[in-house]
Design an enzyme around this catalytic site. Sequence first.
Site, mmCIF file in Angstrom:
data_model
loop_
_atom_site.group_PDB
_atom_site.id
_atom_site.type_symbol
_atom_site.label_atom_id
_atom_site.label_comp_id
_atom_site.label_asym_id
_atom_site.label_seq_id
_atom_site.Cartn_x
_atom_site.Cartn_y
_atom_site.Cartn_z
ATOM 1 N N LYS A 147 -13.584 -22.380 -34.811
ATOM 2 C CA LYS A 147 -14.404 -21.611 -33.872
ATOM 3 C C LYS A 147 -13.553 -21.015 -32.748
ATOM 4 O O LYS A 147 -13.851 -19.915 -32.257
ATOM 5 C CB LYS A 147 -15.499 -22.500 -33.262
ATOM 6 C CG LYS A 147 -16.468 -23.111 -34.259
ATOM 7 C CD LYS A 147 -17.171 -22.056 -35.085
ATOM 8 C CE LYS A 147 -16.701 -22.050 -36.512
ATOM 9 N NZ LYS A 147 -17.357 -21.042 -37.347
ATOM 10 N N ARG A 198 -9.023 -2.549 -30.449
ATOM 11 C CA ARG A 198 -9.230 -1.394 -31.320
ATOM 12 C C ARG A 198 -10.302 -0.452 -30.781
ATOM 13 O O ARG A 198 -10.693 0.494 -31.448
ATOM 14 C CB ARG A 198 -9.605 -1.883 -32.725
ATOM 15 C CG ARG A 198 -8.507 -2.713 -33.392
ATOM 16 C CD ARG A 198 -9.045 -3.479 -34.580
ATOM 17 N NE ARG A 198 -9.530 -2.596 -35.617
ATOM 18 C CZ ARG A 198 -10.464 -2.911 -36.506
ATOM 19 N NH1 ARG A 198 -11.051 -4.108 -36.445
ATOM 20 N NH2 ARG A 198 -10.837 -2.057 -37.433
ATOM 21 N N LYS A 217 -13.506 -0.935 -30.325
ATOM 22 C CA LYS A 217 -14.752 -0.983 -31.092
ATOM 23 C C LYS A 217 -15.849 -1.600 -30.224
ATOM 24 O O LYS A 217 -16.465 -2.619 -30.574
ATOM 25 C CB LYS A 217 -14.557 -1.809 -32.366
ATOM 26 C CG LYS A 217 -13.462 -1.299 -33.286
ATOM 27 C CD LYS A 217 -13.915 -0.087 -34.063
ATOM 28 C CE LYS A 217 -12.894 0.318 -35.108
ATOM 29 N NZ LYS A 217 -13.320 1.493 -35.891
ATOM 30 N N GLN A 262 -19.356 -2.756 -31.366
ATOM 31 C CA GLN A 262 -19.526 -3.996 -32.129
ATOM 32 C C GLN A 262 -19.547 -5.231 -31.236
ATOM 33 O O GLN A 262 -19.804 -6.332 -31.722
ATOM 34 C CB GLN A 262 -18.408 -4.119 -33.164
ATOM 35 C CG GLN A 262 -18.407 -2.987 -34.172
ATOM 36 C CD GLN A 262 -17.456 -3.228 -35.329
ATOM 37 O OE1 GLN A 262 -17.380 -4.320 -35.871
ATOM 38 N NE2 GLN A 262 -16.724 -2.189 -35.721
ATOM 39 N N HIS A 270 -23.033 -10.962 -30.744
ATOM 40 C CA HIS A 270 -21.671 -11.304 -31.156
ATOM 41 C C HIS A 270 -21.010 -12.245 -30.148
ATOM 42 O O HIS A 270 -20.465 -13.294 -30.518
ATOM 43 C CB HIS A 270 -20.847 -10.020 -31.309
ATOM 44 C CG HIS A 270 -19.430 -10.253 -31.704
ATOM 45 N ND1 HIS A 270 -19.019 -10.316 -33.016
ATOM 46 C CD2 HIS A 270 -18.308 -10.466 -30.949
ATOM 47 C CE1 HIS A 270 -17.723 -10.548 -33.059
ATOM 48 N NE2 HIS A 270 -17.263 -10.638 -31.811
ATOM 49 N N HIS A 311 -22.846 -15.672 -29.895
ATOM 50 C CA HIS A 311 -22.605 -16.491 -31.083
ATOM 51 C C HIS A 311 -21.227 -17.142 -31.033
ATOM 52 O O HIS A 311 -21.098 -18.358 -31.240
ATOM 53 C CB HIS A 311 -22.738 -15.614 -32.332
ATOM 54 C CG HIS A 311 -22.406 -16.317 -33.607
ATOM 55 N ND1 HIS A 311 -23.192 -17.316 -34.143
ATOM 56 C CD2 HIS A 311 -21.351 -16.187 -34.458
ATOM 57 C CE1 HIS A 311 -22.658 -17.759 -35.256
ATOM 58 N NE2 HIS A 311 -21.537 -17.094 -35.464
ATOM 59 N N THR A 332 -26.062 -9.586 -43.042
ATOM 60 C CA THR A 332 -26.967 -10.215 -42.086
ATOM 61 C C THR A 332 -28.020 -11.048 -42.804
ATOM 62 O O THR A 332 -28.412 -12.126 -42.329
ATOM 63 C CB THR A 332 -27.649 -9.143 -41.212
ATOM 64 O OG1 THR A 332 -26.647 -8.316 -40.618
ATOM 65 C CG2 THR A 332 -28.468 -9.783 -40.113
#
Length: 436
Positions: free
Chosen positions: A93, A106, A108, A111, A116, A119, A177
């Site tokens: 983890k 990058r 992004k 995202q 995200h 989690h 998903t």
Amino acid sequence: MVDTWPLMESPGPMLCIVGAYLLFVLKVGPKMMEKRPAFELNAVMIGYNAFQVLFSIWLTTLVSLIFYSPCNLFHYLKTGKISRGAWWYFFAKVIELLDTVFFVLRKKQNQITFLHVFHHSTTAVFSWCYLKFLPGEQGIVIGFLNSTVHIIMYSYYLIAALGPKYRKYIWWKKYMTWIQLMQFGLMLVYLVLTLIMDCRTSKALTYFFTTIVIIFIYLFSDFYHFFFFTYHVPSITTSVVHQNRGNRRAMLYNVIRLRILIIIQCIKIRKVGEGHFRNIVQQKICDSNRTFGGAQGLVRMALDQYTEILTTVSDPRVSDWPLMDSPVPTILIVLLYLYGVVIFGPRMMANRKPYKLRGVLVAYNAFQVVFSLGMMYEHLMSGWLLDYSYKCQPVDYSHNPSALRMANLCWWYFISKFTEFADTVRFIFINSHTCY
């Protein structure tokens, strides 16, 4: 034993790692990359995702050392092996926090969603807490399912990193998903079964895992619906999309709050041996069926059981405390709250301008901060800082000062849930449809 292992002596190192992760991915990283071109990390991504696939495969192979039995569903031959496997899962983890770091480098940013970040950060913290405080067999099943899904997930990322000519092999993107939701569904079924079968596993750990799994099911299903349905519908404006998502978050928030109220009401109930309670229920069913038969007997049994709990099982120390003599006042307040925020309030404000409540909100939130700090202090001073065990703490129903102090704290926590109803009321008054 685990205290001598890396990162396990105290929560400090783990919290520093998670704190640095959150600081970088939410503030420092985006600011650093604001005026820089995105890094080309194709080779790094291929190596990283290949490592994650192999590491996840290795974690799942640990289950081959687990012995199956009807109740203790998965059990290592030695308890030490459970802890070692749990440490490697915790280590995984921590490594997976790099997922978000690579998104930042990058550029992004699309995202890096709430789901995200939530989690990744919570699984790192919870896996540490599981190993440190509540190691149990439930964690092995959950770790196995999660590692299996990660084999599929990082295989997808690996193929995507190989380049455009391999994209045709990842047509199953939208099913990722669904696979994760199936994973959480299986986890929930397993956890419920351990409770139904009365397995000799930690009930606190089971309830803890169940709560986390339910939250993840909601967040992942919300993400799936938003990304694959709402996001691609051009007739729906962005503001409406976010309003709908906000309404669902508000609904989840209030459902959790109502659940807490119901749970806190249970300080009214004296802890009874589960086997004894089950025997009582079974006897009541038999007696009711013999006497009344059918549905009428079951209704009478339920009423008799309710009366018995309130009269013979309840904690007499709290019977004369406000709202604690019966669950009826709590239920009525909750129903009144629901009627006000779901029906009456929106109708009342339909043709009115939003109220200006800045001064009220400043005072209200200041009160909630002070109130929460006071309860946190009481939690620590009532026993959790020095005297209580985080693994298994029996409830003290005596009249000694420390026991009464803890019961009193539980009552104030119960009252705080009522004061928090004002959160939703103020959203009604300011015509806000989002809640965070």
